[in-house]
Scaffold this motif. Structure first.
Motif, PDB file in Angstrom:
ATOM      1  N   MET A   1       0.827  -1.185   0.000  1.00 49.87           N
ATOM      2  CA  MET A   1       0.000   0.000   0.000  1.00 49.87           C
ATOM      3  C   MET A   1       0.874   1.252   0.000  1.00 49.87           C
ATOM      4  O   MET A   1       0.634   2.161  -0.781  1.00 49.87           O
ATOM      5  N   ILE A   2       1.852   1.309   0.891  1.00 53.03           N
ATOM      6  CA  ILE A   2       2.740   2.470   0.939  1.00 53.03           C
ATOM      7  C   ILE A   2       3.571   2.540  -0.328  1.00 53.03           C
ATOM      8  O   ILE A   2       3.783   3.613  -0.880  1.00 53.03           O
ATOM      9  N   GLN A   3       4.005   1.389  -0.813  1.00 47.97           N
ATOM     10  CA  GLN A   3       4.798   1.369  -2.037  1.00 47.97           C
ATOM     11  C   GLN A   3       3.981   1.906  -3.203  1.00 47.97           C
ATOM     12  O   GLN A   3       4.497   2.628  -4.044  1.00 47.97           O
ATOM     13  N   ASP A   4       2.681   1.600  -3.249  1.00 44.98           N
ATOM     14  CA  ASP A   4       1.813   2.144  -4.292  1.00 44.98           C
ATOM     15  C   ASP A   4       1.753   3.659  -4.213  1.00 44.98           C
ATOM     16  O   ASP A   4       1.776   4.346  -5.234  1.00 44.98           O
ATOM     17  N   MET A   5       1.696   4.206  -2.995  1.00 41.67           N
ATOM     18  CA  MET A   5       1.659   5.661  -2.838  1.00 41.67           C
ATOM     19  C   MET A   5       2.948   6.287  -3.352  1.00 41.67           C
ATOM     20  O   MET A   5       2.928   7.318  -4.004  1.00 41.67           O
ATOM     21  N   MET A   6       4.077   5.640  -3.056  1.00 42.76           N
ATOM     22  CA  MET A   6       5.355   6.172  -3.498  1.00 42.76           C
ATOM     23  C   MET A   6       5.461   6.120  -5.022  1.00 42.76           C
ATOM     24  O   MET A   6       5.994   7.011  -5.644  1.00 42.76           O
TER      25      MET A   6
ATOM     26  N   LEU B   1      -0.049   7.437   6.576  1.00 44.11           N
ATOM     27  CA  LEU B   1      -0.665   6.140   6.321  1.00 44.11           C
ATOM     28  C   LEU B   1      -0.029   5.064   7.196  1.00 44.11           C
ATOM     29  O   LEU B   1      -0.716   4.236   7.781  1.00 44.11           O
ATOM     30  N   TRP B   2       1.288   5.074   7.295  1.00 42.22           N
ATOM     31  CA  TRP B   2       2.012   4.099   8.112  1.00 42.22           C
ATOM     32  C   TRP B   2       1.570   4.184   9.578  1.00 42.22           C
ATOM     33  O   TRP B   2       1.336   3.174  10.233  1.00 42.22           O
ATOM     34  N   VAL B   3       1.424   5.400  10.088  1.00 41.79           N
ATOM     35  CA  VAL B   3       0.988   5.591  11.474  1.00 41.79           C
ATOM     36  C   VAL B   3      -0.415   5.031  11.668  1.00 41.79           C
ATOM     37  O   VAL B   3      -0.699   4.354  12.654  1.00 41.79           O
ATOM     38  N   ARG B   4      -1.311   5.308  10.717  1.00 40.47           N
ATOM     39  CA  ARG B   4      -2.675   4.796  10.838  1.00 40.47           C
ATOM     40  C   ARG B   4      -2.696   3.270  10.819  1.00 40.47           C
ATOM     41  O   ARG B   4      -3.444   2.649  11.581  1.00 40.47           O
ATOM     42  N   LEU B   5      -1.878   2.675   9.958  1.00 32.84           N
ATOM     43  CA  LEU B   5      -1.826   1.213   9.895  1.00 32.84           C
ATOM     44  C   LEU B   5      -1.277   0.618  11.188  1.00 32.84           C
ATOM     45  O   LEU B   5      -1.782  -0.402  11.677  1.00 32.84           O
ATOM     46  N   LEU B   6      -0.253   1.237  11.765  1.00 30.31           N
ATOM     47  CA  LEU B   6       0.297   0.756  13.034  1.00 30.31           C
ATOM     48  C   LEU B   6      -0.717   0.866  14.162  1.00 30.31           C
ATOM     49  O   LEU B   6      -0.861  -0.046  14.974  1.00 30.31           O
ATOM     50  N   ARG B   7      -1.426   1.988  14.210  1.00 31.93           N
ATOM     51  CA  ARG B   7      -2.447   2.153  15.260  1.00 31.93           C
ATOM     52  C   ARG B   7      -3.542   1.103  15.130  1.00 31.93           C
ATOM     53  O   ARG B   7      -3.999   0.535  16.122  1.00 31.93           O
ATOM     54  N   SER B   8      -3.950   0.842  13.901  1.00 32.41           N
ATOM     55  CA  SER B   8      -4.971  -0.176  13.666  1.00 32.41           C
ATOM     56  C   SER B   8      -4.480  -1.551  14.101  1.00 32.41           C
ATOM     57  O   SER B   8      -5.215  -2.313  14.745  1.00 32.41           O
ATOM     58  N   ALA B   9      -3.236  -1.873  13.767  1.00 35.76           N
ATOM     59  CA  ALA B   9      -2.670  -3.156  14.165  1.00 35.76           C
ATOM     60  C   ALA B   9      -2.595  -3.269  15.682  1.00 35.76           C
ATOM     61  O   ALA B   9      -2.891  -4.326  16.252  1.00 35.76           O
ATOM     62  N   LYS B  10      -2.199  -2.175  16.349  1.00 36.63           N
ATOM     63  CA  LYS B  10      -2.111  -2.196  17.812  1.00 36.63           C
ATOM     64  C   LYS B  10      -3.482  -2.417  18.435  1.00 36.63           C
ATOM     65  O   LYS B  10      -3.620  -3.156  19.418  1.00 36.63           O
ATOM     66  N   GLU B  11      -4.521  -1.814  17.884  1.00 40.69           N
ATOM     67  CA  GLU B  11      -5.878  -2.012  18.401  1.00 40.69           C
ATOM     68  C   GLU B  11      -6.305  -3.473  18.248  1.00 40.69           C
ATOM     69  O   GLU B  11      -6.904  -4.044  19.156  1.00 40.69           O
ATOM     70  N   GLN B  12      -5.990  -4.058  17.106  1.00 39.59           N
ATOM     71  CA  GLN B  12      -6.357  -5.449  16.870  1.00 39.59           C
ATOM     72  C   GLN B  12      -5.590  -6.382  17.796  1.00 39.59           C
ATOM     73  O   GLN B  12      -6.150  -7.351  18.316  1.00 39.59           O
ATOM     74  N   ILE B  13      -4.319  -6.108  18.021  1.00 35.23           N
ATOM     75  CA  ILE B  13      -3.505  -6.928  18.930  1.00 35.23           C
ATOM     76  C   ILE B  13      -4.058  -6.835  20.350  1.00 35.23           C
ATOM     77  O   ILE B  13      -4.145  -7.838  21.057  1.00 35.23           O
TER      78      ILE B  13
END
Length: 49
Positions: free
Chosen positions: A1-6, A18-30
């Protein structure tokens, strides 16, 4: 996803946001997977390194 943006010329700020949002989402799921908060915190800390 990030590579597509680049590839399509997204700014560094947009990619980092985007990376921060993905990390936060992963942390919530964990956090939902573990019954003890300290274990969830430890697993989430692992993502940051």
């Amino acid at each position: 996803m990030i590579q597509d943006m680049m590839t399509f010329g997204a700014s560094v700020e947009e990619a980092l946001e985007l990376w921060v949002r993905l990390l936060r989402s992963a942390k919530e799921q964990i956090a939902r997977l573990f019954t003890q908060k300290r274990v969830a915190d430890s697993a989430c800390s692992f993502l940051m390194f």
